[in-house]
Scaffold this motif. Sequence first.
Motif, PDB file in Angstrom:
ATOM      1  N   SER A 186     -31.564  30.067  88.400  1.00  0.00           N
ATOM      2  CA  SER A 186     -31.728  31.416  88.139  1.00  0.00           C
ATOM      3  C   SER A 186     -30.845  31.818  87.014  1.00  0.00           C
ATOM      4  CB  SER A 186     -30.891  32.072  89.282  1.00  0.00           C
ATOM      5  OG  SER A 186     -29.517  31.659  89.580  1.00  0.00           O
ATOM      6  N   ASP A 187     -31.248  32.841  86.409  1.00  0.00           N
ATOM      7  CA  ASP A 187     -30.215  33.608  85.235  1.00  0.00           C
ATOM      8  C   ASP A 187     -28.607  33.517  85.881  1.00  0.00           C
ATOM      9  OD1 ASP A 187     -32.481  33.704  83.603  1.00  0.00           O
ATOM     10  OD2 ASP A 187     -32.761  36.002  84.130  1.00  0.00           O
ATOM     11  N   GLU A 188     -28.584  33.689  86.816  1.00  0.00           N
ATOM     12  CA  GLU A 188     -27.259  33.994  87.391  1.00  0.00           C
ATOM     13  C   GLU A 188     -26.365  32.522  87.107  1.00  0.00           C
ATOM     14  OE1 GLU A 188     -29.709  35.198  88.939  1.00  0.00           O
ATOM     15  OE2 GLU A 188     -29.342  37.214  88.773  1.00  0.00           O
ATOM     16  N   ILE A 190     -27.474  30.334  85.164  1.00  0.00           N
ATOM     17  CA  ILE A 190     -27.157  29.565  83.689  1.00  0.00           C
ATOM     18  C   ILE A 190     -25.847  30.538  83.194  1.00  0.00           C
ATOM     19  CG2 ILE A 190     -28.223  30.029  81.516  1.00  0.00           C
ATOM     20  CD1 ILE A 190     -30.849  29.539  82.799  1.00  0.00           C
ATOM     21  N   ASP A 191     -25.890  31.811  83.646  1.00  0.00           N
ATOM     22  CA  ASP A 191     -24.734  32.653  83.194  1.00  0.00           C
ATOM     23  C   ASP A 191     -23.276  32.188  83.796  1.00  0.00           C
ATOM     24  OD1 ASP A 191     -26.327  34.352  81.816  1.00  0.00           O
ATOM     25  OD2 ASP A 191     -26.463  35.955  83.478  1.00  0.00           O
ATOM     26  N   SER A 192     -23.521  31.754  84.662  1.00  0.00           N
ATOM     27  CA  SER A 192     -22.092  31.133  85.497  1.00  0.00           C
ATOM     28  C   SER A 192     -21.630  30.126  84.730  1.00  0.00           C
ATOM     29  CB  SER A 192     -22.358  30.984  87.113  1.00  0.00           C
ATOM     30  OG  SER A 192     -21.171  30.192  87.577  1.00  0.00           O
ATOM     31  N   ARG A 193     -22.851  28.849  84.378  1.00  0.00           N
ATOM     32  CA  ARG A 193     -22.341  27.610  84.065  1.00  0.00           C
ATOM     33  C   ARG A 193     -22.109  27.972  82.418  1.00  0.00           C
ATOM     34  NH1 ARG A 193     -23.783  21.889  84.688  1.00  0.00           N
ATOM     35  NH2 ARG A 193     -23.959  22.993  86.934  1.00  0.00           N
ATOM     36  N   THR A 194     -22.654  28.730  81.709  1.00  0.00           N
ATOM     37  CA  THR A 194     -22.182  29.068  80.421  1.00  0.00           C
ATOM     38  C   THR A 194     -20.706  29.478  80.215  1.00  0.00           C
ATOM     39  OG1 THR A 194     -24.479  29.539  79.726  1.00  0.00           O
ATOM     40  CG2 THR A 194     -22.975  30.165  78.342  1.00  0.00           C
ATOM     41  N   PRO A 411     -10.525  32.076  73.139  1.00  0.00           N
ATOM     42  CA  PRO A 411     -10.988  32.821  71.979  1.00  0.00           C
ATOM     43  C   PRO A 411     -12.627  32.801  72.144  1.00  0.00           C
ATOM     44  CG  PRO A 411     -10.201  30.723  71.158  1.00  0.00           C
ATOM     45  CD  PRO A 411      -9.611  30.727  72.383  1.00  0.00           C
ATOM     46  N   GLU A 412     -13.283  33.555  71.685  1.00  0.00           N
ATOM     47  CA  GLU A 412     -14.448  33.804  71.480  1.00  0.00           C
ATOM     48  C   GLU A 412     -15.037  32.297  70.974  1.00  0.00           C
ATOM     49  OE1 GLU A 412     -17.695  35.552  73.265  1.00  0.00           O
ATOM     50  OE2 GLU A 412     -15.728  36.316  73.206  1.00  0.00           O
ATOM     51  N   GLY A 413     -16.099  31.979  71.808  1.00  0.00           N
ATOM     52  CA  GLY A 413     -16.842  30.854  70.855  1.00  0.00           C
ATOM     53  C   GLY A 413     -18.263  30.565  71.175  1.00  0.00           C
ATOM     54  N   SER A 414     -19.048  29.737  70.526  1.00  0.00           N
ATOM     55  CA  SER A 414     -20.371  29.667  70.776  1.00  0.00           C
ATOM     56  C   SER A 414     -20.787  29.014  72.033  1.00  0.00           C
ATOM     57  CB  SER A 414     -20.994  29.066  69.537  1.00  0.00           C
ATOM     58  OG  SER A 414     -20.387  27.749  69.458  1.00  0.00           O
ATOM     59  N   ALA A 415     -21.845  29.600  72.670  1.00  0.00           N
ATOM     60  CA  ALA A 415     -22.234  29.095  73.851  1.00  0.00           C
ATOM     61  C   ALA A 415     -23.369  28.005  73.720  1.00  0.00           C
ATOM     62  CB  ALA A 415     -22.792  30.201  74.881  1.00  0.00           C
ATOM     63  N   PRO A 416     -23.616  27.218  74.420  1.00  0.00           N
ATOM     64  CA  PRO A 416     -24.834  26.235  74.306  1.00  0.00           C
ATOM     65  C   PRO A 416     -26.303  26.969  74.605  1.00  0.00           C
ATOM     66  CG  PRO A 416     -23.880  25.614  76.307  1.00  0.00           C
ATOM     67  CD  PRO A 416     -22.955  26.625  75.622  1.00  0.00           C
ATOM     68  N   PRO A 417     -27.320  26.766  73.971  1.00  0.00           N
ATOM     69  CA  PRO A 417     -28.661  27.360  74.167  1.00  0.00           C
ATOM     70  C   PRO A 417     -28.889  27.245  75.930  1.00  0.00           C
ATOM     71  CG  PRO A 417     -29.009  25.655  72.579  1.00  0.00           C
ATOM     72  CD  PRO A 417     -27.611  25.642  73.268  1.00  0.00           C
ATOM     73  N   ARG A 418     -29.658  28.535  76.310  1.00  0.00           N
ATOM     74  CA  ARG A 418     -29.696  28.548  77.603  1.00  0.00           C
ATOM     75  C   ARG A 418     -30.603  27.581  78.211  1.00  0.00           C
ATOM     76  NH1 ARG A 418     -28.134  33.342  79.751  1.00  0.00           N
ATOM     77  NH2 ARG A 418     -29.876  33.366  81.412  1.00  0.00           N
ATOM     78  N   ASP A 419     -31.621  27.277  77.496  1.00  0.00           N
ATOM     79  CA  ASP A 419     -32.586  25.969  78.164  1.00  0.00           C
ATOM     80  C   ASP A 419     -31.971  24.734  78.123  1.00  0.00           C
ATOM     81  OD1 ASP A 419     -32.306  25.572  75.182  1.00  0.00           O
ATOM     82  OD2 ASP A 419     -34.569  25.004  75.126  1.00  0.00           O
ATOM     83  N   GLN A 420     -30.993  24.449  77.535  1.00  0.00           N
ATOM     84  CA  GLN A 420     -30.089  23.276  77.619  1.00  0.00           C
ATOM     85  C   GLN A 420     -29.176  23.369  78.839  1.00  0.00           C
ATOM     86  OE1 GLN A 420     -27.605  21.984  74.144  1.00  0.00           O
ATOM     87  NE2 GLN A 420     -26.043  21.232  75.243  1.00  0.00           N
ATOM     88  N   VAL A 421     -28.774  24.495  78.983  1.00  0.00           N
ATOM     89  CA  VAL A 421     -27.926  24.827  80.407  1.00  0.00           C
ATOM     90  C   VAL A 421     -28.722  24.636  81.642  1.00  0.00           C
ATOM     91  CG1 VAL A 421     -26.231  26.430  81.521  1.00  0.00           C
ATOM     92  CG2 VAL A 421     -26.241  26.173  78.978  1.00  0.00           C
ATOM     93  N   ALA A 422     -29.969  25.360  81.434  1.00  0.00           N
ATOM     94  CA  ALA A 422     -30.792  25.299  82.537  1.00  0.00           C
ATOM     95  C   ALA A 422     -31.221  23.762  82.707  1.00  0.00           C
ATOM     96  CB  ALA A 422     -32.107  25.903  82.301  1.00  0.00           C
ATOM     97  N   ASN A 423     -31.598  23.026  81.829  1.00  0.00           N
ATOM     98  CA  ASN A 423     -31.765  21.415  81.969  1.00  0.00           C
ATOM     99  C   ASN A 423     -30.813  20.709  82.465  1.00  0.00           C
ATOM    100  OD1 ASN A 423     -34.406  21.810  81.010  1.00  0.00           O
ATOM    101  ND2 ASN A 423     -34.037  21.105  78.896  1.00  0.00           N
TER     102      ASN A 423
END
Length: 451
Positions: A186-188, A190-194, A411-423
């Motif tokens: 789910s999107d939730e 992915i958001d939580s893991r990110t 501090p604000e940092g870059s997040a990995p791509p959502r498809d990478q997190v989903a995989n």
Amino acid sequence: MIQLSRRSTAAVLAFGLALTSSLATPALAQLAGPRTAAATNGMALGPRVAAQPQGQQEERIVAVVNDEAISQTDLAGRMRLAIVNTGLPDTPDVEQKLKPQVLRLLIDEKLELQEAKKQNLVVTDEEVDREFARLAKQNKAPSPESFADNLAREGVPVSSLKEQMRANIAWNKVVQRRIRPTIQVSDEEIDSRTSRIIANAGKPEYLLTEIFISVDNPKLDQDAHQLADKLVGEITHGANFAAVAQQFSQSATAAAGGDMGWVQQGQLEPALDRALQRLPTGQVSVPLRGAGGYYIFLVRDERTVTGGDPADIQVSVGQVVVPVPPGTDVQALGQTVKKIGDTSHSCEALAAAAKANLPGSTTRAQPMTRLGDIPGELSKLIGRLGVGQATDPLETQAGLMLLMVCDRKVPEGSAPPRDQVANMIGGERMDMLQRRNLRDLRRAATIDIRS
């Protein structure tokens, strides 16, 4: 040494990629494990092995799995395959310790082939031959025929290896048909893991290799522990960790020699995570009891999680100092202090536990401070901790000290791509479900072990 592998679960490790009719990943990590059916051109046996020529004694059967037999020849061939691949010493002691695990994997292979047959999934001789040719190329053999000759010189039956491949391909097909379609992220999630990945910026992550020995039945816990101890001992004395993982690990990562990739602090279950934090790079862990079985870890490298400048991370640190009067058993006191640190998961809980159990102790909390403004060694020590995690006891002039991170601002940092997190999430779930599926097959089967 010939390099072979245990299990090819490319579908498990690369969640977003579908398998073709051949295995999706190259290299040695694509073969099945130390399991073999009968050496009969891929045909399943019944309760007895094929008829022997007249005048010869019928071969002994070591196990029957739902009316299909595993012979002594099958077991001996797979034992030889495991020993040649891993570099383990070919001694009676090693054989005695490894034999139950090899037989268990042979039984699992039977169950996998039977499940594929039940679902009308067919593995052709051409698919097996392609994988054999691929492995020959990986081993730099001039041809599949010369590779087969090399195996024969090592005493490894080619039929054992090919049946191993057949079961592996069959199980991959089962995973793709039965398990892969059930995985939803789910999107939730992915958001939580990110968010967790970003929050871990500045903390270490580990390039980790594992061996997992499952414990489905509590009565077999001691046997599994003894096997894990034996494997650790042999690895310490020179056996190849990746090859041992390929042959004996019961995790999907066995396909890649136990390679888990980069694992963040806090990603594993708490007991394993704490052990991992204390494991130096290049060292093999003792067997660690986790959910479902025993883990053996090897940390190949360590780095800091990206996401802004780690020096700009701000932390609030709680502190407990326990005096050590003359004549005190420092070791016993240290164990008490460590237990309080391990079981307290917030600075408030740590302060309360210290007040109740550590007479004379003092507690305080430091305000938010940049990691870059904390002295070097202390900054490194604190930077490794997550919120609610404590150090081991530190010896100071004032007594034994515990430090715990109360709060952490990244501090604000870059997040990995959502498809990478989903995989990533899907691969973890796939691994868990395929292991659970095989466990259920094992529990539902009629298994008669005669060896």
